[in-house]
Each structure stands twice: as C-alpha cells, then as structure tokens.
Motif scaffolding. Sequence first.
Motif, mmCIF file in Angstrom:
data_model
loop_
_atom_site.group_PDB
_atom_site.id
_atom_site.type_symbol
_atom_site.label_atom_id
_atom_site.label_comp_id
_atom_site.label_asym_id
_atom_site.label_seq_id
_atom_site.Cartn_x
_atom_site.Cartn_y
_atom_site.Cartn_z
ATOM 1 N N CYS A 44 -84.416 16.188 64.421
ATOM 2 C CA CYS A 44 -84.943 16.168 63.053
ATOM 3 C C CYS A 44 -86.364 16.735 63.056
ATOM 4 C CB CYS A 44 -84.956 14.747 62.499
ATOM 5 S SG CYS A 44 -83.358 13.947 62.403
ATOM 6 N N ASP A 47 -90.046 19.475 58.756
ATOM 7 C CA ASP A 47 -89.966 20.699 57.965
ATOM 8 C C ASP A 47 -90.047 20.294 56.500
ATOM 9 O OD1 ASP A 47 -89.388 23.058 56.665
ATOM 10 O OD2 ASP A 47 -87.582 23.485 57.820
ATOM 11 N N ALA A 49 -90.311 22.081 53.957
ATOM 12 C CA ALA A 49 -89.620 22.996 53.050
ATOM 13 C C ALA A 49 -88.103 22.882 53.124
ATOM 14 C CB ALA A 49 -90.039 24.436 53.360
ATOM 15 N N ARG A 50 -87.597 22.150 54.089
ATOM 16 C CA ARG A 50 -86.150 22.026 54.257
ATOM 17 C C ARG A 50 -85.567 21.159 53.146
ATOM 18 N NH1 ARG A 50 -82.088 18.931 56.321
ATOM 19 N NH2 ARG A 50 -80.630 19.887 57.768
ATOM 20 N N PRO A 51 -84.464 21.578 52.556
ATOM 21 C CA PRO A 51 -83.814 20.719 51.562
ATOM 22 C C PRO A 51 -83.356 19.404 52.187
ATOM 23 C CG PRO A 51 -82.866 22.939 51.541
ATOM 24 C CD PRO A 51 -83.770 22.847 52.734
ATOM 25 N N GLU A 53 -81.063 16.814 53.406
ATOM 26 C CA GLU A 53 -79.651 16.828 53.796
ATOM 27 C C GLU A 53 -79.491 16.037 55.086
ATOM 28 O OE1 GLU A 53 -76.097 20.006 54.846
ATOM 29 O OE2 GLU A 53 -78.132 20.729 54.573
ATOM 30 N N THR A 100 -91.554 11.595 56.702
ATOM 31 C CA THR A 100 -91.084 12.872 56.146
ATOM 32 C C THR A 100 -89.752 13.280 56.771
ATOM 33 O OG1 THR A 100 -92.212 14.371 57.711
ATOM 34 C CG2 THR A 100 -93.466 13.656 55.749
ATOM 35 N N ARG A 101 -89.588 13.008 58.062
ATOM 36 C CA ARG A 101 -88.311 13.308 58.713
ATOM 37 C C ARG A 101 -87.197 12.459 58.109
ATOM 38 N NH1 ARG A 101 -91.969 14.131 63.156
ATOM 39 N NH2 ARG A 101 -91.339 15.908 64.434
ATOM 40 N N THR A 104 -86.402 13.984 54.757
ATOM 41 C CA THR A 104 -85.766 15.294 54.857
ATOM 42 C C THR A 104 -84.322 15.205 55.340
ATOM 43 O OG1 THR A 104 -87.891 16.366 55.255
ATOM 44 C CG2 THR A 104 -85.920 17.564 55.969
ATOM 45 N N TYR A 105 -84.072 14.318 56.303
ATOM 46 C CA TYR A 105 -82.737 14.226 56.891
ATOM 47 C C TYR A 105 -81.946 13.045 56.347
ATOM 48 C CZ TYR A 105 -84.638 17.844 59.815
ATOM 49 O OH TYR A 105 -85.206 19.024 60.237
ATOM 50 N N ARG A 135 -96.795 23.106 52.089
ATOM 51 C CA ARG A 135 -95.703 23.851 51.440
ATOM 52 C C ARG A 135 -96.110 25.271 51.085
ATOM 53 N NH1 ARG A 135 -91.236 20.901 49.863
ATOM 54 N NH2 ARG A 135 -91.460 18.651 50.050
#
Length: 138
Positions: A44, A47, A49-51, A53, A100-101, A104-105, A135
């Motif tokens: 993980c 990121d 900017a990663r959507p 998911e 944030t991880r 994001t995940y 960002r």
Amino acid sequence: AICEYLAEAFPDARLWPEDPDLRALGRGAASEMHAGFRALRLECPMDLARPVEAVALSDEAQADIARVRALWSDLLARSGGPFLLGNWSNADAFFTPVATRFRTYAVEVGRPELAAYMDRLLTWPDFLEWEAAGRLET
C-alpha cells in the motif's frame, strides 16, 4: 531525528507530552512506525492521487494493520485522546501517512474510536495544507 530536533528546538510546541510515560510510549510507537510495517508499505504505497480502492493484502500486511490498530487503541485508551498521546504530537505525525494509506486502500480500522482518530488526522488543518501541496506535484 528531525522530530527530536524540533521537539528540542521548539519546546513550546509541545511535540511530545510532558508525561514521561506517555512520551516514552509515543517515542516507541514512532520508532516502530519508522522501522516497521514493511508489508503494509510495500503493498500500500502512499499515493495521495490514487483513487480509493481496496486491494488484496497478504497475511503479512494484514498483521501490520492489526498491529497499527493495536497501537492506536492502546495509546488512545492510555491518553484519553483525542490524539495518540492526548494532544497532537510527533507520534501522530508518524501515523498520518498510515491513515492516508488506510483511506487510499479502503482499509477498515474496525472500531469507531479508531475511525474517529483517523478522521481527526485526515482533517487536521496542517495535514490538509500539506496534502493540497502534495496533490499539485506531478
């Protein structure tokens, strides 16, 4: 080392709590974050900017997540919150990238108090400023 320098150079910022037991626990948690959680970091990556998911995670990454949950739960219970050591501290700076991880995940933190803690980290004005700048990077 940077966090320790800042705590010494700017004592009025209270980057570590005055309580020696909480301070020691916070430093231990920050050290564990700094040197550990390898599977979580690899599977993980941070990121912004990663959507959002969910991804399939290994048993090792799941163990890292369980350890983070345990650390957060223990420190919040000992300090009474709202941050890991009561007031915002260097320990929270170390765990904001984990939050944030998790966002994001789509990692579930499970307990409501952990979700509330994560929300506090991710809505903290200084974090929002840092995130907005991040960002903009390409």
